[in-house]
Write a protein that holds these residues in place. Sequence first.
Motif, short mmCIF file in Angstrom:
data_model
loop_
_atom_site.label_atom_id
_atom_site.label_comp_id
_atom_site.label_asym_id
_atom_site.label_seq_id
_atom_site.Cartn_x
_atom_site.Cartn_y
_atom_site.Cartn_z
N GLN A 1 30.57 11.45 44.91
CA GLN A 1 30.69 12.66 44.09
C GLN A 1 29.85 13.78 44.70
OE1 GLN A 1 29.28 10.61 40.65
NE2 GLN A 1 31.31 10.14 39.89
N THR A 2 30.37 14.36 45.77
CA THR A 2 29.63 15.38 46.51
C THR A 2 29.99 16.80 46.09
OG1 THR A 2 31.28 15.26 48.27
CG2 THR A 2 29.30 13.93 48.53
N ILE A 3 30.96 16.97 45.18
CA ILE A 3 31.33 18.29 44.68
C ILE A 3 30.77 18.42 43.26
CG2 ILE A 3 33.21 19.86 44.08
CD1 ILE A 3 34.90 18.54 46.20
N ALA A 4 30.04 19.50 43.02
CA ALA A 4 29.39 19.68 41.72
C ALA A 4 29.86 20.98 41.08
CB ALA A 4 27.88 19.69 41.87
N ASN A 5 29.93 20.98 39.76
CA ASN A 5 30.22 22.19 38.98
C ASN A 5 28.94 22.95 38.70
OD1 ASN A 5 33.02 21.88 38.69
ND2 ASN A 5 32.78 20.53 36.93
N ILE A 6 29.02 24.26 38.70
CA ILE A 6 27.86 25.08 38.36
C ILE A 6 28.25 26.06 37.27
CG2 ILE A 6 28.27 26.87 40.13
CD1 ILE A 6 25.20 26.85 40.57
N GLU A 7 27.39 26.16 36.25
CA GLU A 7 27.62 27.04 35.11
C GLU A 7 26.33 27.78 34.78
OE1 GLU A 7 30.82 24.38 32.55
OE2 GLU A 7 28.68 23.95 32.36
N MET A 8 26.46 28.89 34.08
CA MET A 8 25.29 29.64 33.65
C MET A 8 25.54 30.29 32.31
SD MET A 8 25.75 33.22 33.82
CE MET A 8 24.18 33.88 34.36
N SER A 9 24.46 30.64 31.65
CA SER A 9 24.57 31.34 30.38
C SER A 9 23.37 32.26 30.23
CB SER A 9 24.60 30.34 29.22
OG SER A 9 24.81 31.01 27.99
N THR B 1 34.03 14.76 35.23
CA THR B 1 35.45 14.46 35.46
C THR B 1 36.32 15.70 35.54
OG1 THR B 1 35.64 14.12 33.07
CG2 THR B 1 35.39 12.16 34.44
N SER B 2 35.79 16.88 35.18
CA SER B 2 36.60 18.08 35.34
C SER B 2 36.86 18.37 36.82
CB SER B 2 35.92 19.28 34.68
OG SER B 2 34.76 19.67 35.38
N VAL B 3 35.96 17.89 37.71
CA VAL B 3 36.19 18.05 39.15
C VAL B 3 37.48 17.36 39.55
CG1 VAL B 3 35.27 17.58 41.45
CG2 VAL B 3 33.72 18.28 39.62
N MET B 4 37.74 16.20 38.95
CA MET B 4 38.96 15.46 39.26
C MET B 4 40.20 16.31 38.96
SD MET B 4 40.16 11.73 37.79
CE MET B 4 39.95 12.25 36.09
N ASP B 5 40.24 16.93 37.77
CA ASP B 5 41.39 17.76 37.41
C ASP B 5 41.52 18.96 38.34
OD1 ASP B 5 42.23 16.18 35.30
OD2 ASP B 5 40.89 17.15 33.87
N LYS B 6 40.38 19.58 38.68
CA LYS B 6 40.43 20.78 39.53
C LYS B 6 40.91 20.43 40.93
CE LYS B 6 36.73 22.99 36.91
NZ LYS B 6 35.31 23.38 36.90
#
Length: 516
Positions: free
Chosen positions: A327-335, A467-472
């Motif tokens: 799992q080398t791809i990560a999601n990044i979010e901010m608020s 698991t959202s990485v899988m869909d993307k």
Amino acid sequence: MREIITLQLGQQSNYVAAHFWNTQESYFTYDAGEESPVDHDVHFRPGLGEDGTETFMPRTVIYDLKGGFGTLRRLNALYDISGDAAASSLWPGQAVVHRQQPIGASAYQESLETGQAPPELTTSTVRYWSDFNRVFYHPRSIVQLNEYELNSTIMPFEKWHMGEELFANLDKEHDLLDRDLRPFVEEADQMQGIQIMSGIDDAWGSFAAKYIERIRDEYGKMPVWVFGIQEPTRGLPREKRLLKLVNKARALAELSSQASLVVPLAMPEEQLPSNIQLDPASPWHVSALFAATIESTTLYTRLKTTDRIYSSNLGHMTDLLNVFGRQTIANIEMSPIEPPNPTQNGTNNPENLTNARGEYISNIYDNVVDDESESGSQKGTAHLAVDLSSPQDLRLDSRTRRSRKRYVFSQVRTYRGPEIEETIEDSKDGNATGRFGMSRPPKVHKNNNRSVIKERMAIRTSLSTDTSVMDKVRGLRTAAIPYIGLEDREMIGNELAEIADGYKEGWSSGSDDDDD
């Protein structure tokens, strides 16, 4: 000293990096009674200028095309890097020097030189990333690639094979690692890793892939983080959008197998929160949002080790995020979080903080997902207001694809702002649990030293593998594969499918799983 060396590849990444270095420069303190929580040796190197002056400059190598540096070269007052081209030529005969009209310095840079109050920057006054740059770079840090010109209409640097060919030719002629990267590596006492900022939707994606391949040959298991910058595509013709989509698919397929962690960043096409105002057509504005998120979420890698509660390193965070090794791809979010209103009672009271929707919050764990609805995730994991990892071109058809629960394998949350009391209890087995009863709550790194970090808005960020990485990745594969050449189509398609499968391990999807 836990040094991190940065590689900046291309115009988009250099905009982001300019904001990043300006922020690092702002952490320096000059009052004996004020101490910065940031260890400056992580990102800056000591040295001597030509006149013997002590210097402290970023540990970075900056690559850009001809015309991409603006006025940067001639603004360096510590090193004379404007050598005579005729004197340095190996040609024994008569040399004829042709000079382009120099780019005029911006009013902002002129004010920095003269020590006057700088004018306010606007989208019309920022022409290059160097127009708002506030730091000096060592001459070795600046590498101009004259084979291509910035914003060329004749031969734009945008096709995948261009980056591969450019790197191969330069590396054959100069050995780029020996010439550009190795001097910075040899200066480091205890290097913690390499941080790369690169475009992934143009030819810089293939340039970065080849560069990392060489890094792996030389430095083995050195942690390498890649922040993949993408240009907003709204308003671009369909051919350009498809080209960027294909480049991104190729880049993720290549980088995921070489880098320790890949973090794609793109402007979301959904409306941003009301307290974020930016022009999506301005690379200065867009890169500021990216840089604020990157800088906040990696702050723990440069905090002083005396505060071991919050300090960490790239290798440790890689192990924490990559749970199953695939799992080398990560999601990044901010608020963003609004600061307390000084006109109201209770100034500096954390209870006066508001989130992006204008709702008051009282705890850094508030507003995280705490349900198991179809669009949620397991308890205690953060789902923040701005998702910068969403594919900008991708449209998953909600009529044919059912909404899937988002399962988070690992998550690192960072909060920067006023100190807020946390609700942490000890569970019966002695493990720390969060307010939602998780036995392993996502790790939170905070920095509450407001006397040094003078931001006007608190920021929460989240870096997660889920698991959202899988869909993307599946959606990206479906959208891009028809436009990839036959010779590479099957290979890239298989690689993307394998990446997506890496985000299915360790959990049972049950009836939520659907056909690809």
